[in-house]
Design a protein around this motif. Structure first.
Motif, short mmCIF file in Angstrom:
data_model
loop_
_atom_site.label_atom_id
_atom_site.label_comp_id
_atom_site.label_asym_id
_atom_site.label_seq_id
_atom_site.Cartn_x
_atom_site.Cartn_y
_atom_site.Cartn_z
N PHE A 58 109.16 -39.00 -13.79
CA PHE A 58 107.96 -39.76 -13.43
C PHE A 58 107.64 -39.59 -11.95
N TYR A 59 108.64 -39.73 -11.10
CA TYR A 59 108.41 -39.62 -9.66
C TYR A 59 107.77 -38.28 -9.29
N HIS A 60 108.32 -37.20 -9.81
CA HIS A 60 107.79 -35.89 -9.45
C HIS A 60 106.38 -35.67 -9.98
N SER A 61 106.02 -36.37 -11.07
CA SER A 61 104.65 -36.26 -11.57
C SER A 61 103.66 -36.93 -10.61
N THR A 62 104.11 -37.91 -9.83
CA THR A 62 103.23 -38.58 -8.87
C THR A 62 103.01 -37.75 -7.62
N THR A 63 103.88 -36.80 -7.34
CA THR A 63 103.77 -35.99 -6.12
C THR A 63 102.79 -34.83 -6.27
N GLY A 64 102.52 -34.43 -7.51
CA GLY A 64 101.69 -33.25 -7.74
C GLY A 64 102.49 -31.97 -7.80
N TYR A 65 103.80 -32.06 -7.60
CA TYR A 65 104.62 -30.86 -7.57
C TYR A 65 105.76 -30.92 -8.60
N ARG A 66 105.48 -31.56 -9.71
CA ARG A 66 106.50 -31.62 -10.76
C ARG A 66 106.85 -30.23 -11.26
N THR A 219 85.90 -35.98 -9.37
CA THR A 219 86.18 -37.22 -10.08
C THR A 219 87.15 -36.98 -11.23
N ILE A 220 86.92 -35.92 -11.99
CA ILE A 220 87.81 -35.61 -13.11
C ILE A 220 89.21 -35.28 -12.60
N ALA A 221 89.29 -34.58 -11.47
CA ALA A 221 90.60 -34.29 -10.87
C ALA A 221 91.32 -35.57 -10.49
N GLU A 222 90.60 -36.52 -9.89
CA GLU A 222 91.20 -37.80 -9.52
C GLU A 222 91.65 -38.56 -10.76
N TYR A 223 90.84 -38.54 -11.79
CA TYR A 223 91.18 -39.22 -13.04
C TYR A 223 92.46 -38.64 -13.63
N MET A 224 92.55 -37.31 -13.64
CA MET A 224 93.74 -36.65 -14.19
C MET A 224 94.96 -36.95 -13.34
N TYR A 228 97.99 -38.64 -15.36
CA TYR A 228 99.16 -37.79 -15.61
C TYR A 228 100.47 -38.55 -15.39
N PRO A 229 100.67 -39.23 -14.25
CA PRO A 229 101.89 -40.04 -14.11
C PRO A 229 101.98 -41.14 -15.16
N ALA A 230 100.82 -41.73 -15.50
CA ALA A 230 100.83 -42.78 -16.52
C ALA A 230 101.33 -42.24 -17.85
N SER A 231 100.94 -41.01 -18.17
CA SER A 231 101.40 -40.41 -19.42
C SER A 231 102.89 -40.13 -19.37
N MET A 232 103.43 -39.89 -18.17
CA MET A 232 104.87 -39.70 -18.03
C MET A 232 105.63 -41.00 -18.26
N ILE A 233 105.02 -42.12 -17.87
CA ILE A 233 105.65 -43.41 -18.11
C ILE A 233 105.86 -43.63 -19.60
N THR A 234 104.89 -43.19 -20.40
CA THR A 234 105.00 -43.43 -21.84
C THR A 234 106.16 -42.66 -22.45
N GLN A 235 106.72 -41.70 -21.74
CA GLN A 235 107.86 -40.96 -22.28
C GLN A 235 109.16 -41.75 -22.10
N ALA A 528 98.49 -31.86 -12.33
CA ALA A 528 97.97 -33.11 -12.90
C ALA A 528 97.60 -32.85 -14.36
N TRP A 529 98.46 -32.06 -15.03
CA TRP A 529 98.23 -31.49 -16.36
C TRP A 529 97.24 -30.34 -16.22
N ILE A 530 96.05 -30.60 -15.61
CA ILE A 530 95.23 -29.50 -15.14
C ILE A 530 95.76 -29.12 -13.75
#
Length: 545
Positions: A58-66, A219-224, A228-235, A528-530
């Motif tokens: 999860f942490y690495h997904s928040t950095t953008g460099y997972r 805007t779409i980039a910001e949304y993703m 993206y980290p939120a989707s990692m939380i669900t794992q 960010a998935w994208i």
């Protein structure tokens, strides 16, 4: 008064606190011992904390460099490592085929359940049930038939021609233009194309002047980046209630909190779906002959039918699929165009060889159309393939979950419920497959004795090269995307010379970044998935022969 009611310093309060904490500590102690020594995945290597917790992932997904973290772990632990207590990531061509082939005993993970706005807004990509996905995919395939793709080629050419005109609008074309941020320019072009193809109405982002939708790519980039980290939380096993809450109020809460610019984008899509749906219904009632209306992608989506001849999509599904086509279709092409300009302007030998091939093959830019001549431009195709490898549009893994019965993979057996995948960034930089993965070398895709590339070398590279994925989840628009890329690059370089702005390093690696991102000659993408990108800064002028 409060101190009289609750005295945390009293022996009784301390006893209750101790009794509350001890079971929690005991649970985590037992869980840690199980994860490290008794889990079915205990034999897989990996970072210590990733073996006992999903928080590193999860942490690495928040950095953008997972994706860089995943690549680093593969360098340390090999082609298979444990990235969370119930998950293993692999990095080999054979593992890729085992996981993503159509008959693999896996399904999409809960990762995909976080993305739909609500229970009605589920598109082909976010459909987890295999039978439901199969039905939607068969319908979507008909919208990307050969006939539909041929109809779309004309729209692409028109937008590319106008894009080229805009580049040279700030001078007479004889001098180098002002610097262009190719991330923005590519986004504008591709969003306009997808808007035109999906709705019969361009966003007009590439045009000069004010535009209420110019914010959309950002805007779409910001949304993703948020989702993206939120989707990692669900794992995380402890936080799967997130998905459970979505249809029970969480979706409505998020809808009420949407920023104005995202809401305006949704309204734009909904309004244009309604408009195109009405137009198609009028044509259908009038029994208009084929070709009288606008044969864009929406036309084929609207008229698609299932095996029984029933409409392929209801209104909610039409909206969901149209939205998917805009985001997914624009991201892949835009990221590849950004990667192309990044590498082609830093490799003069490649640039000159490619320009010569294009300008020799065609007498006019207008002659550059889908056909045998364009297909015969082998070096152009090799350059696009090399960009798809060096700068993949999706850098992360497409997570899958093992179904009952388990999965045999790379000499081991994974039990039901295991999360697994192959990260695109890692497999596209796999040394055993590519030899020199950090070198931009289009020649690797063409067997030629003069360059020392053998058919075996090409086959080895191809075995790890799946830019549009494989199996039931492969990209339905991959053929259209490739033709869009070929036309855009060929027409632009036929008309114009290009160069990197002297001293520009926007979007490039830096010594200030971590291991795997330090090479200034290699592009840096954020996950960010994208792929989130910026730069390069490029200048153009009319061609000088």
């Amino acid at each position: 008064m409060f101190a009289m009611l609750v005295d945390f310093a009293s022996p009784v309060s301390l006893d209750w606190l101790t009794l509350s904490v001890i079971p929690i500590l005991f649970y985590y102690f037992v869980y840690t011992i199980y994860s490290l020594y008794f889990s079915p995945l205990a034999n897989y290597p990996g970072p210590f904390f990733a073996k006992i917790s999903s928080w590193p992932n999860f942490y690495h997904s928040t950095t953008g460099y997972r994706h860089i973290w995943i690549w680093q772990c593969h360098q340390k632990y090999g082609d298979a490592f444990r990235f969370k207590p119930d998950g293993v990531l692999f990095n080999s061509p054979s593992a890729y085929r085992t996981i993503y082939n159509s008959r693999a005993n896996v399904k999409k993970g809960k990762f995909y359940e976080i993305w739909p706005r609500n229970t009605q807004n589920i598109n082909t990509l976010t459909t987890i049930d295999k039978s439901a996905h199969g039905r939607k995919r068969r319908v979507l395939n008909s919208a990307f038939s050969e006939k539909a793709i041929r109809s779309a080629a004309g729209f692409v050419s028109e937008h590319v021609d106008r894009w080229n005109e805009v580049f040279l609008a700030d001078n007479d074309g004889k001098e180098w233009t002002s610097p262009k941020n190719m991330s923005k320019m590519a986004d504008y072009l591709v969003f306009d194309i997808m808007g035109d193809l999906c709705f019969g109405k361009s966003f007009e982002l590439k045009e000069p002047g004010e535009n209420e939708f110019r914010h959309m790519p950002h805007t779409i980039a910001e949304y993703m980046q948020f989702m993206y980290p939120a989707s990692m939380i669900t794992q995380s096993p402890m936080m799967k209630f997130w998905v459970w809450l979505k249809p029970r109020g969480l979706d409505s809460l998020f809808e009420s909190m949407l920023p104005k610019n995202i809401r305006s984008y949704y309204e734009f899509v909904e309004a244009n779906v309604a408009r195109r749906q009405k137009e198609e219904e009028v044509l259908k009632r009038s029994d208009a002959e084929e070709g009288r209306g606008r044969n864009d992608l929406f036309h084929y989506l609207f008229n698609a039918t299932d095996e029984l001849g029933n409409p392929g999509y209801n209104t909610d599904e039409l909206y969901a699929e149209a939205n998917l086509l805009i985001i997914a279709g624009s991201d892949t092409t835009a990221t590849t165009l950004v990667g192309f300009w990044f590498y082609i302007t830093r490799n003069l030998r490649v640039y000159e060889k490619l320009v010569k091939e294009i300008r020799t093959a065609f007498d006019r830019a207008e002659d550059i159309q889908v056909g045998t001549t364009l297909s015969s431009c082998n070096y152009l195709q090799a350059c696009i393939d090399e960009v798809l490898r060096a700068a993949p549009a999706g850098v992360a893994d497409l997570v899958r979950e093992v179904l009952p019965g388990g999965l045999e993979i790379e000499g081991g057996r994974l039990p039901e419920g295991t999360q697994l995948g192959v990260a695109q960034w890692s497999i596209m930089h796999h040394e055993e497959s590519f030899g020199d993965p950090w070198t931009f070398r289009p020649e690797r895709w063409i067997a030629d004795s003069s360059t020392g590339v053998t058919p075996e070398d090409v086959a080895r590279a191809r075995s790890a090269f799946n830019p549009f994925t494989i199996g039931a989840g492969n990209c339905v628009g991959q053929k259209f995307a490739m033709e869009e890329l070929l036309i855009t690059v060929a027409r632009t370089l036929w008309r114009m010379d290009a160069r990197l702005v002297p001293g520009d390093n926007l979007g490039a690696g830096s010594s200030k970044l971590g291991w795997g991102s330090r090479d200034k000659n290699h592009i840096v993408l954020r996950d960010a998935w994208i792929s989130i990108k910026d730069g390069p800064m490029v200048q153009f002028r009319k061609r000088v022969d």
